[in-house]
Write a protein that holds these residues in place. Sequence first.
Motif, PDB file in Angstrom:
ATOM      1  N   PRO A 150       0.820  -1.216   0.000  1.00 43.40           N
ATOM      2  CA  PRO A 150       0.000   0.000   0.000  1.00 43.40           C
ATOM      3  C   PRO A 150       0.854   1.265   0.000  1.00 43.40           C
ATOM      4  CG  PRO A 150      -0.769  -1.566   1.658  1.00 43.40           C
ATOM      5  CD  PRO A 150       0.544  -2.077   1.164  1.00 43.40           C
ATOM      6  N   GLY A 151       0.551   2.151  -0.927  1.00 40.81           N
ATOM      7  CA  GLY A 151       1.157   3.476  -0.941  1.00 40.81           C
ATOM      8  C   GLY A 151       2.493   3.622  -1.622  1.00 40.81           C
ATOM      9  N   LEU A 152       3.204   2.540  -1.899  1.00 37.54           N
ATOM     10  CA  LEU A 152       4.550   2.686  -2.447  1.00 37.54           C
ATOM     11  C   LEU A 152       4.556   3.153  -3.894  1.00 37.54           C
ATOM     12  CD1 LEU A 152       6.600  -0.295  -0.939  1.00 37.54           C
ATOM     13  CD2 LEU A 152       6.450   2.086  -0.176  1.00 37.54           C
ATOM     14  N   ALA A 153       3.492   2.883  -4.641  1.00 36.89           N
ATOM     15  CA  ALA A 153       3.464   3.255  -6.056  1.00 36.89           C
ATOM     16  C   ALA A 153       2.827   4.617  -6.307  1.00 36.89           C
ATOM     17  CB  ALA A 153       2.725   2.184  -6.864  1.00 36.89           C
ATOM     18  N   VAL A 154       2.479   5.350  -5.252  1.00 38.37           N
ATOM     19  CA  VAL A 154       1.877   6.675  -5.417  1.00 38.37           C
ATOM     20  C   VAL A 154       2.900   7.630  -6.036  1.00 38.37           C
ATOM     21  CG1 VAL A 154       0.881   8.648  -4.213  1.00 38.37           C
ATOM     22  CG2 VAL A 154       0.287   6.319  -3.510  1.00 38.37           C
ATOM     23  N   GLY A 155       2.504   8.322  -7.099  1.00 38.88           N
ATOM     24  CA  GLY A 155       3.386   9.289  -7.740  1.00 38.88           C
ATOM     25  C   GLY A 155       4.436   8.694  -8.647  1.00 38.88           C
ATOM     26  N   VAL A 156       4.352   7.391  -8.931  1.00 39.02           N
ATOM     27  CA  VAL A 156       5.315   6.762  -9.839  1.00 39.02           C
ATOM     28  C   VAL A 156       4.799   6.896 -11.269  1.00 39.02           C
ATOM     29  CG1 VAL A 156       6.493   4.626 -10.472  1.00 39.02           C
ATOM     30  CG2 VAL A 156       6.055   5.138  -8.060  1.00 39.02           C
ATOM     31  N   ARG A 157       5.556   7.584 -12.110  1.00 38.65           N
ATOM     32  CA  ARG A 157       5.110   7.831 -13.482  1.00 38.65           C
ATOM     33  C   ARG A 157       5.521   6.717 -14.441  1.00 38.65           C
ATOM     34  NH1 ARG A 157       7.688  13.403 -15.025  1.00 38.65           N
ATOM     35  NH2 ARG A 157       6.664  12.953 -17.008  1.00 38.65           N
ATOM     36  N   ALA A 158       6.586   5.977 -14.094  1.00 36.77           N
ATOM     37  CA  ALA A 158       7.051   4.895 -14.969  1.00 36.77           C
ATOM     38  C   ALA A 158       8.037   4.031 -14.198  1.00 36.77           C
ATOM     39  CB  ALA A 158       7.705   5.451 -16.229  1.00 36.77           C
ATOM     40  N   ALA A 159       8.238   2.811 -14.701  1.00 35.89           N
ATOM     41  CA  ALA A 159       9.257   1.908 -14.163  1.00 35.89           C
ATOM     42  C   ALA A 159      10.107   1.414 -15.325  1.00 35.89           C
ATOM     43  CB  ALA A 159       8.618   0.724 -13.443  1.00 35.89           C
ATOM     44  N   VAL A 160      11.428   1.421 -15.145  1.00 34.02           N
ATOM     45  CA  VAL A 160      12.333   0.969 -16.199  1.00 34.02           C
ATOM     46  C   VAL A 160      13.352  -0.004 -15.622  1.00 34.02           C
ATOM     47  CG1 VAL A 160      12.058   3.088 -17.547  1.00 34.02           C
ATOM     48  CG2 VAL A 160      13.923   2.909 -15.896  1.00 34.02           C
ATOM     49  N   ALA A 161      13.871  -0.861 -16.476  1.00 36.62           N
ATOM     50  CA  ALA A 161      14.902  -1.821 -16.094  1.00 36.62           C
ATOM     51  C   ALA A 161      15.735  -2.129 -17.328  1.00 36.62           C
ATOM     52  CB  ALA A 161      14.279  -3.099 -15.528  1.00 36.62           C
ATOM     53  N   ALA A 162      16.888  -2.728 -17.103  1.00 31.80           N
ATOM     54  CA  ALA A 162      17.748  -3.182 -18.203  1.00 31.80           C
ATOM     55  C   ALA A 162      18.276  -4.554 -17.850  1.00 31.80           C
ATOM     56  CB  ALA A 162      18.902  -2.213 -18.440  1.00 31.80           C
ATOM     57  N   HIS A 163      18.469  -5.368 -18.878  1.00 34.41           N
ATOM     58  CA  HIS A 163      18.928  -6.748 -18.660  1.00 34.41           C
ATOM     59  C   HIS A 163      19.929  -7.110 -19.738  1.00 34.41           C
ATOM     60  CE1 HIS A 163      18.966 -10.947 -17.606  1.00 34.41           C
ATOM     61  NE2 HIS A 163      17.965 -10.807 -16.744  1.00 34.41           N
ATOM     62  N   VAL A 164      21.116  -7.560 -19.335  1.00 29.59           N
ATOM     63  CA  VAL A 164      22.096  -8.037 -20.310  1.00 29.59           C
ATOM     64  C   VAL A 164      21.561  -9.301 -20.979  1.00 29.59           C
ATOM     65  CG1 VAL A 164      24.089  -7.022 -19.161  1.00 29.59           C
ATOM     66  CG2 VAL A 164      23.347  -9.320 -18.513  1.00 29.59           C
ATOM     67  N   HIS A 165      21.916  -9.476 -22.255  1.00 29.68           N
ATOM     68  CA  HIS A 165      21.419 -10.672 -22.942  1.00 29.68           C
ATOM     69  C   HIS A 165      22.395 -11.113 -24.033  1.00 29.68           C
ATOM     70  CE1 HIS A 165      18.717 -13.726 -24.293  1.00 29.68           C
ATOM     71  NE2 HIS A 165      17.850 -13.377 -23.370  1.00 29.68           N
ATOM     72  N   ALA A 377      22.142   2.275 -20.390  1.00 32.56           N
ATOM     73  CA  ALA A 377      20.799   1.858 -20.783  1.00 32.56           C
ATOM     74  C   ALA A 377      19.776   2.261 -19.726  1.00 32.56           C
ATOM     75  CB  ALA A 377      20.769   0.356 -21.013  1.00 32.56           C
ATOM     76  N   LEU A 378      20.123   2.129 -18.444  1.00 33.17           N
ATOM     77  CA  LEU A 378      19.228   2.559 -17.375  1.00 33.17           C
ATOM     78  C   LEU A 378      19.017   4.068 -17.402  1.00 33.17           C
ATOM     79  CD1 LEU A 378      20.523   0.337 -14.425  1.00 33.17           C
ATOM     80  CD2 LEU A 378      18.356   0.098 -15.657  1.00 33.17           C
ATOM     81  N   ALA A 379      20.084   4.808 -17.655  1.00 26.32           N
ATOM     82  CA  ALA A 379      19.946   6.276 -17.782  1.00 26.32           C
ATOM     83  C   ALA A 379      19.015   6.618 -18.936  1.00 26.32           C
ATOM     84  CB  ALA A 379      21.325   6.906 -17.988  1.00 26.32           C
ATOM     85  N   LEU A 380      19.169   5.904 -20.053  1.00 25.56           N
ATOM     86  CA  LEU A 380      18.296   6.108 -21.200  1.00 25.56           C
ATOM     87  C   LEU A 380      16.830   5.854 -20.819  1.00 25.56           C
ATOM     88  CD1 LEU A 380      17.694   6.432 -24.269  1.00 25.56           C
ATOM     89  CD2 LEU A 380      18.230   3.995 -24.494  1.00 25.56           C
ATOM     90  N   GLY A 381      16.575   4.773 -20.093  1.00 28.71           N
ATOM     91  CA  GLY A 381      15.215   4.482 -19.689  1.00 28.71           C
ATOM     92  C   GLY A 381      14.644   5.549 -18.782  1.00 28.71           C
ATOM     93  N   TYR A 382      15.445   6.015 -17.827  1.00 26.64           N
ATOM     94  CA  TYR A 382      14.988   7.083 -16.916  1.00 26.64           C
ATOM     95  C   TYR A 382      14.609   8.334 -17.692  1.00 26.64           C
ATOM     96  CZ  TYR A 382      15.537  11.144 -13.868  1.00 26.64           C
ATOM     97  OH  TYR A 382      15.358  12.346 -13.232  1.00 26.64           O
TER      98      TYR A 382
END
Length: 386
Positions: A150-165, A377-382
């Motif tokens: 409860p409450g942790l996602a308030v005000g979150v506009r997006a979520a990003v991640a990066a994964h090596v492959h 890549a994470l900076a790009l996502g942010y």
Amino acid sequence: MKAEALRELLALLDDEIPAAVELRHRLHGVPELGAQEHVTIALVEAALPVEGQRFAGTGRLVSIGDPVLDTVWVRAELDGLAIKERTGAWFAAAGDTMHACGHDVHLAALVALARAAHRMRTRLPARLTAVFQPSEERHPSGALALVDAPGLAVGVRAAVAAHVHPELPWGGLGIEPGAVNAAADAVHIVIEGAGGHAAYPHHATDPVLALAHLVIGLNGLVGRRVDPTRAATLTVGSVRAGTAENIIPDRAEAKITFRALDEDDQDRLRDAVTRMAAGIAEAHGCDASLTFPKSEPALVNDEGLARAARSLAEQVGFGIAPPWRSCGGDDFAHYRAVCPSLMIFVGLRGAPGFTQVPLHQPDFLPPDAAVAATARALALGYVSSL
């Protein structure tokens, strides 16, 4: 605004990479399984410029920037896998757990990004919240614990991640809109019969025979339940029964996983697996029970975020990899329940010093250069989320 913020962030990020590589080595040598990442999070916290908020035990949310602004979650995974490492690296793990999926690289990259963002915290156009998430590889999911809190996602506009492959080329990023990883179910199937002596099988009800027919049937299921133009897969990864060659056991069991990029196909497979297990068991005079200890939705990239990231990729020093999706699963898929989300795949194939090895293998070892690539890549996502 995006281009200017990205330039400044990248310049600061470059200064953080040497320390991040050293951190990667330390993290790689002490991998821990899901929900047990106490040493891992201690190393991460020691390298961070601010304290984080706890969630799901070992998880941390580390927010940087003006608290009145919306935030962008940037995630990395804390846990390793129950695999004995054989890379031969000087910083290799010595026990029966290893970072065979690149999580050590992701963690070090996110720490570098958090430190760089902290240096420009008064100029960040949105808060950057580094999400150090436990239990990506095992149930219960750390991602699900976060989004359900409860409450942790308030005000979150997006979520990003990066994964090596390793399937994507070095210097290329996989940034496809739509489903990029499959919905995934883990299933435990138990077939119960009546045991007996191997010399008198007619007095027994053999669950091993029933399970053998079920394994064969399951491996043909995808080809008869899913449109062949759509991706899906089913694997029987574990089969167990009995204690000796001359004893028919009372029970046999299997663990399977099935995946599909289309969630309607996943529902169809779930129903078909259940029906097949019950039917084959009954035909052999046995009973079948199924439990679904782990289920994840498809990982679906937001179209707007993917489009923005693709348009800025060259400024981060990357090209766009050829179109690519996989039946891999990742609990980052749960994040889209509370906000738009984007997973960026960082190519390793052809990277200097990298031996081409699949994920989740004891020889898998991304080169140190992957730390900088993942951080960028994470900076790009942010920035793409602004």
